[in-house]
Design a protein around this motif. Structure first.
Motif, PDB file in Angstrom:
ATOM      1  N   THR A   1      11.025   6.174  -8.323  1.00 39.80           N
ATOM      2  CA  THR A   1      11.647   7.237  -9.117  1.00 39.80           C
ATOM      3  C   THR A   1      12.448   8.188  -8.223  1.00 39.80           C
ATOM      4  OG1 THR A   1       9.793   7.071 -10.651  1.00 39.80           O
ATOM      5  CG2 THR A   1      11.149   9.062 -10.820  1.00 39.80           C
ATOM      6  N   LEU A   2      11.874   8.506  -7.059  1.00 34.89           N
ATOM      7  CA  LEU A   2      12.556   9.401  -6.112  1.00 34.89           C
ATOM      8  C   LEU A   2      13.861   8.757  -5.619  1.00 34.89           C
ATOM      9  CD1 LEU A   2      12.395  12.063  -4.482  1.00 34.89           C
ATOM     10  CD2 LEU A   2      11.305  10.750  -2.657  1.00 34.89           C
ATOM     11  N   ARG A   3      13.792   7.470  -5.279  1.00 32.90           N
ATOM     12  CA  ARG A   3      15.002   6.772  -4.814  1.00 32.90           C
ATOM     13  C   ARG A   3      16.055   6.739  -5.909  1.00 32.90           C
ATOM     14  NH1 ARG A   3      11.325   2.715  -3.177  1.00 32.90           N
ATOM     15  NH2 ARG A   3      10.704   3.011  -1.013  1.00 32.90           N
ATOM     16  N   ALA A   4      15.625   6.421  -7.123  1.00 34.61           N
ATOM     17  CA  ALA A   4      16.574   6.298  -8.245  1.00 34.61           C
ATOM     18  C   ALA A   4      17.246   7.636  -8.545  1.00 34.61           C
ATOM     19  CB  ALA A   4      15.847   5.782  -9.481  1.00 34.61           C
ATOM     20  N   ALA A   5      16.516   8.732  -8.301  1.00 34.31           N
ATOM     21  CA  ALA A   5      17.047  10.066  -8.595  1.00 34.31           C
ATOM     22  C   ALA A   5      17.785  10.663  -7.399  1.00 34.31           C
ATOM     23  CB  ALA A   5      15.897  10.993  -9.000  1.00 34.31           C
ATOM     24  N   ASN A   6      17.811   9.922  -6.274  1.00 30.98           N
ATOM     25  CA  ASN A   6      18.410  10.436  -5.045  1.00 30.98           C
ATOM     26  C   ASN A   6      17.811  11.770  -4.635  1.00 30.98           C
ATOM     27  OD1 ASN A   6      20.285   8.570  -4.014  1.00 30.98           O
ATOM     28  ND2 ASN A   6      21.647   9.011  -5.748  1.00 30.98           N
ATOM     29  N   GLY A   7      16.509  11.890  -4.822  1.00 32.01           N
ATOM     30  CA  GLY A   7      15.841  13.152  -4.500  1.00 32.01           C
ATOM     31  C   GLY A   7      15.268  13.145  -3.105  1.00 32.01           C
ATOM     32  N   ILE A   8      14.727  14.291  -2.704  1.00 30.66           N
ATOM     33  CA  ILE A   8      14.097  14.438  -1.389  1.00 30.66           C
ATOM     34  C   ILE A   8      12.587  14.458  -1.545  1.00 30.66           C
ATOM     35  CG2 ILE A   8      13.797  16.070   0.527  1.00 30.66           C
ATOM     36  CD1 ILE A   8      16.818  16.689   0.094  1.00 30.66           C
ATOM     37  N   GLY A   9      12.132  14.961  -2.668  1.00 30.99           N
ATOM     38  CA  GLY A   9      10.692  15.000  -2.887  1.00 30.99           C
ATOM     39  C   GLY A   9      10.362  14.949  -4.366  1.00 30.99           C
ATOM     40  N   LEU A  10       9.133  14.505  -4.628  1.00 30.17           N
ATOM     41  CA  LEU A  10       8.667  14.425  -6.022  1.00 30.17           C
ATOM     42  C   LEU A  10       7.151  14.632  -6.019  1.00 30.17           C
ATOM     43  CD1 LEU A  10       9.664  13.673  -8.962  1.00 30.17           C
ATOM     44  CD2 LEU A  10       8.933  11.336  -8.444  1.00 30.17           C
ATOM     45  N   ALA A  11       6.679  15.410  -6.974  1.00 31.94           N
ATOM     46  CA  ALA A  11       5.246  15.667  -7.100  1.00 31.94           C
ATOM     47  C   ALA A  11       4.748  15.057  -8.412  1.00 31.94           C
ATOM     48  CB  ALA A  11       4.988  17.174  -7.086  1.00 31.94           C
ATOM     49  N   ALA A  12       3.491  14.589  -8.408  1.00 33.75           N
ATOM     50  CA  ALA A  12       2.945  13.878  -9.571  1.00 33.75           C
ATOM     51  C   ALA A  12       3.071  14.649 -10.895  1.00 33.75           C
ATOM     52  CB  ALA A  12       1.494  13.477  -9.297  1.00 33.75           C
ATOM     53  N   PRO A  13       2.850  15.970 -10.900  1.00 33.15           N
ATOM     54  CA  PRO A  13       2.990  16.658 -12.198  1.00 33.15           C
ATOM     55  C   PRO A  13       4.398  16.536 -12.800  1.00 33.15           C
ATOM     56  CG  PRO A  13       2.602  18.222 -10.398  1.00 33.15           C
ATOM     57  CD  PRO A  13       2.296  16.861  -9.870  1.00 33.15           C
ATOM     58  N   GLN A  14       5.394  16.302 -11.954  1.00 32.41           N
ATOM     59  CA  GLN A  14       6.762  16.133 -12.475  1.00 32.41           C
ATOM     60  C   GLN A  14       6.905  14.849 -13.294  1.00 32.41           C
ATOM     61  OE1 GLN A  14       8.674  16.943  -8.409  1.00 32.41           O
ATOM     62  NE2 GLN A  14      10.224  17.650  -9.840  1.00 32.41           N
ATOM     63  N   VAL A  15       5.992  13.899 -13.070  1.00 35.06           N
ATOM     64  CA  VAL A  15       6.004  12.682 -13.876  1.00 35.06           C
ATOM     65  C   VAL A  15       4.790  12.661 -14.819  1.00 35.06           C
ATOM     66  CG1 VAL A  15       7.413  11.349 -12.275  1.00 35.06           C
ATOM     67  CG2 VAL A  15       4.927  11.318 -12.006  1.00 35.06           C
ATOM     68  N   GLY A  16       4.231  13.846 -15.054  1.00 36.23           N
ATOM     69  CA  GLY A  16       3.205  13.984 -16.082  1.00 36.23           C
ATOM     70  C   GLY A  16       1.789  13.669 -15.641  1.00 36.23           C
ATOM     71  N   VAL A  17       1.565  13.558 -14.327  1.00 40.61           N
ATOM     72  CA  VAL A  17       0.226  13.236 -13.822  1.00 40.61           C
ATOM     73  C   VAL A  17      -0.285  14.440 -13.028  1.00 40.61           C
ATOM     74  CG1 VAL A  17      -1.139  11.674 -12.381  1.00 40.61           C
ATOM     75  CG2 VAL A  17       0.801  10.778 -13.690  1.00 40.61           C
ATOM     76  N   LEU A  18      -1.351  15.070 -13.498  1.00 41.77           N
ATOM     77  CA  LEU A  18      -1.845  16.294 -12.857  1.00 41.77           C
ATOM     78  C   LEU A  18      -2.837  15.969 -11.737  1.00 41.77           C
ATOM     79  CD1 LEU A  18      -2.073  18.578 -16.001  1.00 41.77           C
ATOM     80  CD2 LEU A  18      -0.550  18.884 -14.030  1.00 41.77           C
ATOM     81  N   ARG A  19      -2.313  15.256 -10.738  1.00 37.28           N
ATOM     82  CA  ARG A  19      -3.091  14.901  -9.551  1.00 37.28           C
ATOM     83  C   ARG A  19      -2.318  15.323  -8.306  1.00 37.28           C
ATOM     84  NH1 ARG A  19      -8.462  13.731  -9.917  1.00 37.28           N
ATOM     85  NH2 ARG A  19      -8.843  12.695 -11.883  1.00 37.28           N
ATOM     86  N   ARG A  20      -3.069  15.617  -7.231  1.00 34.37           N
ATOM     87  CA  ARG A  20      -2.422  16.144  -6.022  1.00 34.37           C
ATOM     88  C   ARG A  20      -1.841  15.000  -5.191  1.00 34.37           C
ATOM     89  NH1 ARG A  20      -3.547  21.532  -6.350  1.00 34.37           N
ATOM     90  NH2 ARG A  20      -2.696  22.035  -4.316  1.00 34.37           N
ATOM     91  N   VAL A  21      -0.696  14.520  -5.642  1.00 39.98           N
ATOM     92  CA  VAL A  21       0.026  13.420  -5.013  1.00 39.98           C
ATOM     93  C   VAL A  21       1.496  13.812  -4.923  1.00 39.98           C
ATOM     94  CG1 VAL A  21       0.746  11.011  -5.247  1.00 39.98           C
ATOM     95  CG2 VAL A  21      -1.562  11.666  -5.915  1.00 39.98           C
ATOM     96  N   VAL A  22       2.077  13.610  -3.722  1.00 40.41           N
ATOM     97  CA  VAL A  22       3.452  14.011  -3.462  1.00 40.41           C
ATOM     98  C   VAL A  22       4.128  12.915  -2.637  1.00 40.41           C
ATOM     99  CG1 VAL A  22       4.649  15.558  -1.835  1.00 40.41           C
ATOM    100  CG2 VAL A  22       3.160  16.531  -3.593  1.00 40.41           C
TER     101      VAL A  22
END
Ligand code: ZN
Length: 161
Positions: free
Chosen positions: A42-63
């Motif tokens: 998802t990060l690659r497809a969005a050309n982003g630098i970072g992504l955190a799990a809550p941004q994809v609807g998962v409330l876990r401490r994963v980045v």
């Protein structure tokens, strides 16, 4: 390969997912490994630098954070050391079309677990340090727009120029 839907702050109701505190990962099971893989896609497809799990609807401490060399996988990340200061532009995949100026440390060391459950530390500077802070803030329900002195519209700026 699975590209996950990134929650847009405009679609997230008040006290919605982006504003909740994420829980630590207690067991690195198949679901967490799949989440890491999907977040990297998802990060690659969005050309982003970072992504955190809550941004994809998962409330876990994963980045996941792209440090320019590779995409780092950080489970239960914690900032253990900061040095210096930088002030610069920041944007967020959950706040499309906007950016703002945020003050962050220049150098940030994070302690986390890798996908095998081994603890490691990693230090990032400049953009990577900024991404560590930004993504870990997401795990605590904090958006950069809370910290920015001013949030600007990208299209308005382009029109001005
Ligand atoms: Zn963000």
């Amino acid at each position: 390969m699975a590209i996950l839907n990134i929650i847009n702050v405009n679609d997230d109701k008040e006290n919605g997912t982006l504003r909740k505190k994420s829980r630590p990962v207690e067991q690195i099971n198949a679901r967490i490994l799949q989440l890491l893989d999907d977040m990297k896609d998802t990060l690659r497809a969005a050309n982003g630098i970072g992504l955190a799990a809550p941004q994809v609807g998962v409330l876990r401490r994963v980045v996941v954070v792209d440090n320019g060399e590779k995409i780092l996988e950080l489970i239960n990340p914690e900032i253990v050391k900061t040095e210096g200061e930088q002030t610069g532009f920041e944007a967020c995949l959950s706040v499309p079309g906007k950016y703002g100026t945020v003050k962050r440390p220049m150098r940030v060391t994070v302690k986390a677990l890798d996908r095998n459950g081994n603890e490691f530390t990693v230090t990032g500077e400049e953009l990577t340090a900024r991404a560590f802070c930004h993504e870990i803030d997401h795990l605590n329900g904090v958006l950069y727009t809370d910290l920015a002195s001013e949030v600007l519209d990208q299209s308005e700026v382009e029109e001005d120029e």
